[in-house]
Motif scaffolding. Structure first.
Motif, PDB file in Angstrom:
ATOM      1  N   MET A  38      11.733 -11.206  -4.738  1.00  0.00           N
ATOM      2  CA  MET A  38      10.812 -10.787  -5.800  1.00  0.00           C
ATOM      3  C   MET A  38      10.957  -9.295  -6.021  1.00  0.00           C
ATOM      4  O   MET A  38      11.452  -8.559  -5.151  1.00  0.00           O
ATOM      5  N   GLU A  39      10.496  -8.843  -7.172  1.00  0.00           N
ATOM      6  CA  GLU A  39      10.476  -7.418  -7.458  1.00  0.00           C
ATOM      7  C   GLU A  39       9.166  -6.803  -6.978  1.00  0.00           C
ATOM      8  O   GLU A  39       8.121  -7.466  -6.968  1.00  0.00           O
ATOM      9  N   LYS A  40       9.271  -5.522  -6.609  1.00  0.00           N
ATOM     10  CA  LYS A  40       8.078  -4.804  -6.196  1.00  0.00           C
ATOM     11  C   LYS A  40       7.298  -4.347  -7.426  1.00  0.00           C
ATOM     12  O   LYS A  40       7.875  -3.865  -8.393  1.00  0.00           O
ATOM     13  N   SER A  41       5.977  -4.501  -7.364  1.00  0.00           N
ATOM     14  CA  SER A  41       5.103  -4.059  -8.449  1.00  0.00           C
ATOM     15  C   SER A  41       4.202  -2.939  -7.938  1.00  0.00           C
ATOM     16  O   SER A  41       3.685  -3.019  -6.813  1.00  0.00           O
ATOM     17  N   THR A  91       0.852  -1.191   0.000  1.00  0.00           N
ATOM     18  CA  THR A  91       0.000   0.000   0.000  1.00  0.00           C
ATOM     19  C   THR A  91       0.886   1.238   0.000  1.00  0.00           C
ATOM     20  O   THR A  91       2.112   1.177   0.202  1.00  0.00           O
ATOM     21  N   GLN A  92       0.277   2.386  -0.168  1.00  0.00           N
ATOM     22  CA  GLN A  92       1.024   3.641  -0.237  1.00  0.00           C
ATOM     23  C   GLN A  92       1.620   4.034   1.107  1.00  0.00           C
ATOM     24  O   GLN A  92       2.489   4.918   1.179  1.00  0.00           O
ATOM     25  N   ASN A  93       1.172   3.379   2.188  1.00  0.00           N
ATOM     26  CA  ASN A  93       1.675   3.728   3.519  1.00  0.00           C
ATOM     27  C   ASN A  93       3.032   3.093   3.814  1.00  0.00           C
ATOM     28  O   ASN A  93       3.656   3.422   4.834  1.00  0.00           O
ATOM     29  N   VAL A  94       3.487   2.182   2.962  1.00  0.00           N
ATOM     30  CA  VAL A  94       4.765   1.506   3.174  1.00  0.00           C
ATOM     31  C   VAL A  94       5.870   2.311   2.482  1.00  0.00           C
ATOM     32  O   VAL A  94       5.775   2.610   1.280  1.00  0.00           O
ATOM     33  N   SER A  95       6.932   2.647   3.222  1.00  0.00           N
ATOM     34  CA  SER A  95       8.022   3.458   2.658  1.00  0.00           C
ATOM     35  C   SER A  95       8.873   2.636   1.700  1.00  0.00           C
ATOM     36  O   SER A  95       8.855   1.400   1.720  1.00  0.00           O
ATOM     37  N   ASP A  96       9.652   3.331   0.885  1.00  0.00           N
ATOM     38  CA  ASP A  96      10.507   2.658  -0.097  1.00  0.00           C
ATOM     39  C   ASP A  96      11.594   1.823   0.579  1.00  0.00           C
ATOM     40  O   ASP A  96      11.939   0.737   0.101  1.00  0.00           O
TER      41      ASP A  96
END
Length: 624
Positions: free
Chosen positions: A82-85, A65-70
């Motif tokens: 795995m790669e992030k999508s 979700t958008q609440n998780v930082s990079d």
């Protein structure tokens, strides 16, 4: 091992989903934490060890979700390998929607349809072939998305335009008018169309499946979700849509009014059916046509049923007009215990079908629509492209008189070619006169609408064809039962005024009448219900003297229960010519307001029928 971190609760519904699996695709849901990632990786590794299979991590991805930082997402990627999508795009052909829905959300669907229905394909197909391809495209390319989402109006309009241009073999930017309107094409064949469906109608009919699932499949995972999240303790039709619901749920709820018109009830004891607000007797609720007296809003149908299982007519007349009370009183109530059940009233088995939903949306189940007088076209034994030419001709869809003359000439030559092939390959005997007669008969049927052509390889006119069928059935006659058995014939009748009636005759092996009866029924009763009532009254009569389509469900249940009293029963279907006595009694029922029984033969015409049946006299023996 961190199992509590797996699964997500959808909103405030209380429904927790750890994973979804379809075929070889799996989606795992978990809390955005390193503990969850470790747990997921351990599960995947254990699966590989036990199954001997390997997971392709290059084709796998995770989304946050958008609440998780990079920075946190980078740690997740290292653990899961795995790669992030940023978007899971589509799953099973449907877009996974995590933002506002726009036309671009379903742009892929539009492109798929356009790529399959190209102009070069239309150039290589007849209009019959184009129609088949449009039907198959609608069924395969768009159906899955349509039963999952209410598509935006612009997408639906674009799909219709694509189907329409392909049918008429036109470029997408062509401005020339079509010879026959798309509205006329998209109606059933029996009413003059080609049976195609408008995209919006098809979409709504497929969405009806979701409403039907809410009513009939409470254990379904999706139904549990929407029930806990939206409906809670409300009924589907009493629920009020709130402002913070999803766009798909809002559009689905907007279809409830139309969907409800197709629902009916098997009354039973009537304790769960609202007298005013459920459409249990008509296609609409009583409150839509008659004022609801104050204080009677909570009345159930059971309030108007006496303890003996019959209608309380006096109570009915206190709330509804006399004619409506009479209609309700004619509604058959089963004598056996029957479960109150909501069914789909537009199909014989009471289960929703997309075809019946389309007809409901098109209005063909709500009003009396006169069938097309050109229905005989589809019964011709000729190539489909010629049928389509005749169909266009019947709707003034031929562009020029000169082209029409050319097409008729081609059809004439086709008859010649058909006769030639019959001589060579089927060893038929033919002559120029016979071929000429075939063409003349064909042309005559173009001039006389509504006539049914038996087949194009025959020189028989439609009138003669009907006579042949009559002659064949005239050789059918009543056959007696075995010795020591009784035979029951029953039938229903319906006059042009709409009034229905039933009749029955019971005879022994010698053709002697043991009992016969008849009775009138209300105009709202169908011929099928009248025949079922005839069978029911046979059993009633036997019990008094000698001591399952959903519309006739209750009658059949009662009949089956009563038939158990007999040692052996055999039921056959016979033509009316072999059922003349029961048919005569059914017509007699129109003059019998209540069920009437006779132990002797009532009148002379009936006596003649009885004697003919006893002698095995077919109708073909009657003088002209």
């Amino acid at each position: 091992m961190g199992s509590r971190s797996l699964g997500v609760t959808l909103g405030h519904s209380g429904v927790r989903i750890p994973f979804l699996t379809f075929a070889d695709d799996t989606m795992i849901f978990a809390k955005a934490s390193e503990e969850s990632c470790i747990t997921i990786k351990a599960i995947l590794d254990k699966y590989c060890t036990m199954s001997g299979q390997l997971i392709n991590f290059h084709k796998s991805a995770f989304q946050c979700t958008q609440n998780v930082s990079d920075n946190v997402s980078v740690n997740f990627a290292e653990i899961l390998q795995m790669e992030k999508s940023f978007s899971l795009s589509k799953y099973l052909g449907c877009p996974i929607i995590d933002s506002k829905v726009t036309n671009a959300t379903f742009a892929d669907l539009q492109e798929k349809v356009s790529s399959q229905l190209t102009k070069w394909k239309a150039n290589s197909l007849s209009q019959a072939g184009q129609t088949i391809l449009v039907q198959s495209n609608l069924a395969t390319k768009a159906n899955y998305q349509m039963q999952s989402f209410s598509l935006p109006p612009a997408i639906l309009s674009s799909l219709d335009k694509c189907y329409r241009n392909f049918f008429w073999n036109k470029d997408s930017d062509a401005k020339s008018p079509n010879l026959i309107g798309w509205d006329k094409i998209c109606i059933p064949k029996k009413f003059g169309g080609l049976g195609l469906r408008k995209a919006k109608v098809n979409n709504n009919a497929l969405q009806f499946k979701l409403l039907w699932k809410i009513l009939e499949s409470p254990d379904n995972l999706w139904v549990q979700l929407v029930t806990r999240k939206y409906l809670k303790n409300d009924d589907l039709f009493s629920y009020k849509v709130k402002a913070n619901v999803s766009w798909q749920w809002r559009r689905l709820m907007s279809l409830r009014i139309t969907f409800k018109k197709g629902l009916r009830w098997i009354v039973g004891n009537g304790e769960q059916i609202s007298f005013w607000f459920d459409n249990w007797i008509f296609s609409t609720a009583l409150e839509e046509n008659y004022p609801v007296p104050r204080g009677s809003e909570a009345l159930k149908v059971s309030y108007f049923i006496n303890q003996d299982g019959h209608w309380n007519v006096s109570s009915l007349r206190q709330y509804v007009p006399v004619d409506i009370a009479t209609l309700i009183a004619n509604y058959y109530l089963p004598s056996n215990s029957c479960q109150v059940k909501r069914i789909w009233g537009l199909t014989p088995d009471g289960i929703y079908s997309v075809k019946s939903g389309v007809e409901l949306l098109q209005g063909f189940n709500q009003q009396a629509v006169v069938p097309s007088p050109f229905g005989w076209i589809w019964k011709l034994s000729i190539p489909p492209k010629i049928k389509f030419f005749l169909w266009k001709l019947s709707h003034n869809g031929i562009p020029t008189k000169k082209r029409f003359q050319m097409e008729c000439m081609v059809i004439g030559w086709w008859f010649v070619w058909f006769a030639r092939n019959g001589v060579i390959f089927r060893q038929d005997s033919t002559s120029p006169i016979k071929v000429s007669s075939m063409i003349k008969a064909f042309v005559n049927n173009l001039k006389i609408t509504g006539e049914v052509v038996a087949s194009v390889d025959s020189v028989i006119t439609p009138a003669v064809a009907r006579n042949i069928k009559v002659v064949a059935r005239n050789n059918v006659f009543w056959s007696p039962p075995p010795a020591e058995f009784l035979k029951v014939n029953f039938d229903g009748s319906k006059l042009a005024t709409g009034q229905a009636a039933f009749g029955f005759v019971i005879r022994d092996a010698e053709g002697v009448v043991k009992l016969c009866g008849a009775g009138a029924m209300d105009s709202s009763v169908s011929i099928l219900e009248a025949e079922a009532r005839g069978l029911r009254e046979v059993i009633n009569a036997v019990n008094r003297v000698w001591k399952i389509p959903w519309k006739i469900h209750s009658s059949i249940l009662d009949t089956i229960q009563e038939l158990g009293h007999f040692e052996e029963v055999q039921i056959y279907h016979v033509f009316r010519e072999a059922n003349a006595a029961a048919d005569w009694m059914a017509h007699r029922g129109h003059s019998s307001p209540t069920t009437t029984y006779w132990f002797d033969v009532p009148v002379l015409p009936f006596t003649v029928i009885i004697r003919k049946d006893a002698l095995g006299w077919p109708k073909s023996w009657d003088p002209p």
